[in-house]
Design a protein around this motif. Structure first.
Motif, PDB file in Angstrom:
ATOM      1  N   LEU A   1       0.807  -1.215   0.000  1.00 35.29           N
ATOM      2  CA  LEU A   1       0.000   0.000   0.000  1.00 35.29           C
ATOM      3  C   LEU A   1       0.844   1.271   0.000  1.00 35.29           C
ATOM      4  O   LEU A   1       0.324   2.359  -0.271  1.00 35.29           O
ATOM      5  N   SER A   2       2.141   1.159   0.305  1.00 37.10           N
ATOM      6  CA  SER A   2       2.957   2.331   0.599  1.00 37.10           C
ATOM      7  C   SER A   2       3.992   2.628  -0.468  1.00 37.10           C
ATOM      8  O   SER A   2       4.501   1.727  -1.140  1.00 37.10           O
ATOM      9  N   GLU A   3       4.323   3.911  -0.569  1.00 32.33           N
ATOM     10  CA  GLU A   3       5.408   4.311  -1.452  1.00 32.33           C
ATOM     11  C   GLU A   3       6.750   3.924  -0.855  1.00 32.33           C
ATOM     12  O   GLU A   3       7.698   3.629  -1.574  1.00 32.33           O
ATOM     13  N   ALA A   4       6.826   3.934   0.457  1.00 23.39           N
ATOM     14  CA  ALA A   4       8.077   3.584   1.134  1.00 23.39           C
ATOM     15  C   ALA A   4       7.762   2.997   2.496  1.00 23.39           C
ATOM     16  O   ALA A   4       6.731   3.298   3.094  1.00 23.39           O
ATOM     17  N   THR A   5       8.683   2.167   2.987  1.00 25.43           N
ATOM     18  CA  THR A   5       8.557   1.570   4.325  1.00 25.43           C
ATOM     19  C   THR A   5       9.682   2.075   5.209  1.00 25.43           C
ATOM     20  O   THR A   5      10.852   2.063   4.798  1.00 25.43           O
ATOM     21  N   VAL A   6       9.327   2.502   6.407  1.00 25.26           N
ATOM     22  CA  VAL A   6      10.285   3.017   7.381  1.00 25.26           C
ATOM     23  C   VAL A   6      10.383   2.021   8.537  1.00 25.26           C
ATOM     24  O   VAL A   6       9.373   1.684   9.158  1.00 25.26           O
ATOM     25  N   VAL A   7      11.602   1.551   8.804  1.00 30.90           N
ATOM     26  CA  VAL A   7      11.837   0.644   9.936  1.00 30.90           C
ATOM     27  C   VAL A   7      12.471   1.467  11.054  1.00 30.90           C
ATOM     28  O   VAL A   7      13.577   1.990  10.897  1.00 30.90           O
ATOM     29  N   ILE A   8      11.780   1.580  12.167  1.00 29.95           N
ATOM     30  CA  ILE A   8      12.261   2.404  13.284  1.00 29.95           C
ATOM     31  C   ILE A   8      13.277   1.645  14.129  1.00 29.95           C
ATOM     32  O   ILE A   8      14.388   2.114  14.370  1.00 29.95           O
ATOM     33  N   GLU A   9      12.910   0.497  14.606  1.00 32.17           N
ATOM     34  CA  GLU A   9      13.811  -0.366  15.382  1.00 32.17           C
ATOM     35  C   GLU A   9      13.480  -1.816  15.062  1.00 32.17           C
ATOM     36  O   GLU A   9      12.319  -2.155  14.845  1.00 32.17           O
TER      37      GLU A   9
END
Length: 364
Positions: free
Chosen positions: A224-232
């Motif tokens: 669904l996303s343009e980008a994925t952000v991994v925080i921890e």
């Protein structure tokens, strides 16, 4: 949509061992989901990848009874549904070969937002991770992205709560049917999520929480996303699976670095080390890498985070003027011309200013 087609989509979705990729192949071959079930057993079995066993599952007598029960649940709970070949299906998910042929939605979601981020990470988020995510969300909020996550403990639920706090649309992708909430205590946030977005799943109401469903849930988050952000993330974890899925869909991945000995930084550090993710240190990295257009409010809020004192002085001068000469800028900020020239070069590399002929400069 014609009810018979909808029932056929539901039945095909529930047929054992078929899956979304094969379901799309069958629909493509025979022209519609309803047409699949109109075919003789041998015609279905002859399709490459089907065979007799899978054909038997498709022809099972109780499949449509189950579909009728699920349709009743959808109608009674006024759920929306999205079918992969319809125009209202999210565009990014259409590009995923294994995207669900149909998924269900509860809330008020606008799928037309051009800025969409998935935020994922460990369920045991640290104080450092929480602090980073809080600042990140505050800084990215002026761009009004849709924030997608999995409603789990830790990073997920914090991302949803901060989205609501900053007035951002948030979408929770569930690993079970929409007749339940897992974790149960997160039900306290359900109404706020629905008001600011909603819940989606491609699981039926008869599908209860099960860890084996995480992979299916994570593919929707990534798709669904343009980008994925991994925080921890630890060295292994569901968020790394989501990152791999996003990469497989040719989407950008970002990871927050951490100390080498920190357990929940090891996964992020590994993604960065293996060039599987962009290093993320500030919210400004997102529009820079993705090419998002920043409005004036967003520019001001984010740049003051990444510009030093002297650069901010130059920024203030250029904000007041449409364009200005290098020498005049130096006079107004009380700095040597050579120093201002160097600072302007740095600001140009950051995408803040652009040079014009005749030693003129202006904000981008």
């Amino acid at each position: 949509m014609d009810q018979q087609e909808l029932l056929s989509l539901l039945a095909l979705k529930k047929a054992p061992l078929i899956g979304d990729i094969m379901a799309k192949k069958l629909i493509r071959t025979f022209g519609s989901a309803a047409a699949v079930f109109e075919q003789p057993y041998r015609e279905i079995a002859a399709i490459e990848g089907i065979g007799e066993k899978k054909a038997q599952f498709i022809k099972a007598k109780d499949l449509f009874q189950k579909a009728e029960n699920e349709l009743k649940f959808i109608e009674e709970n006024k759920l929306k549904y999205r079918v992969y070949y319809n125009d209202d299906y999210p565009e990014r998910l259409q590009y995923c070969v294994d995207g669900p042929i149909i998924f269900f939605e509860n809330g008020n979601i606008n799928w037309n937002n051009p800025y969409t981020l998935s935020i994922v990470g460990t369920r045991q988020i640290t104080s450092q991770g929480s602090a980073f995510l809080e600042k990140f969300m505050a800084d990215i909020a002026p761009l009004h992205p849709t924030i997608i996550s999995g409603y789990a403990y830790g990073v997920d639920i914090l991302a949803h709560k901060l989205s609501i706090e900053h007035g951002l649309q948030t979408v929770a992708v569930m690993a079970h049917g929409l007749n339940q909430t897992y974790p149960r205590n997160h039900a306290a946030h359900n109404n706020d999520v629905k008001k600011n977005g909603g819940f989606v799943t491609d699981f039926w109401s008869t599908d209860t929480f099960d860890r084996k469903n995480f992979l299916g849930r994570n593919r929707v988050i990534a798709g669904l996303s343009e980008a994925t952000v991994v925080i921890e993330s630890a060295e292994k974890g569901g968020s790394l699976v989501t990152a791999d899925l996003a990469s497989g869909y040719n989407r950008e991945v970002f990871a927050v670095p951490g100390r080498v000995n920190d357990k929940y930084s090891s996964g992020c550090n590994s993604l960065i080390k293996q060039s599987k993710a962009h290093l993320l240190t500030t919210a400004a990295d997102i529009p820079y890498i993705l090419g998002w257009q920043q409005n004036e409010v967003a520019v001001q809020k984010q740049l003051f985070v990444e510009l030093d004192k002297d650069e901010r002085a130059i920024y203030t001068v250029l904000k007041e003027q449409e364009k200005e000469l290098l020498d005049i800028i130096a006079l107004q900020v009380h700095m040597p011309v050579h120093k201002v020239a160097s600072l302007l070069m740095s600001m140009e590399l950051k995408g803040v200013v652009k040079p014009l002929p005749g030693k003129l400069f202006m904000l981008t």
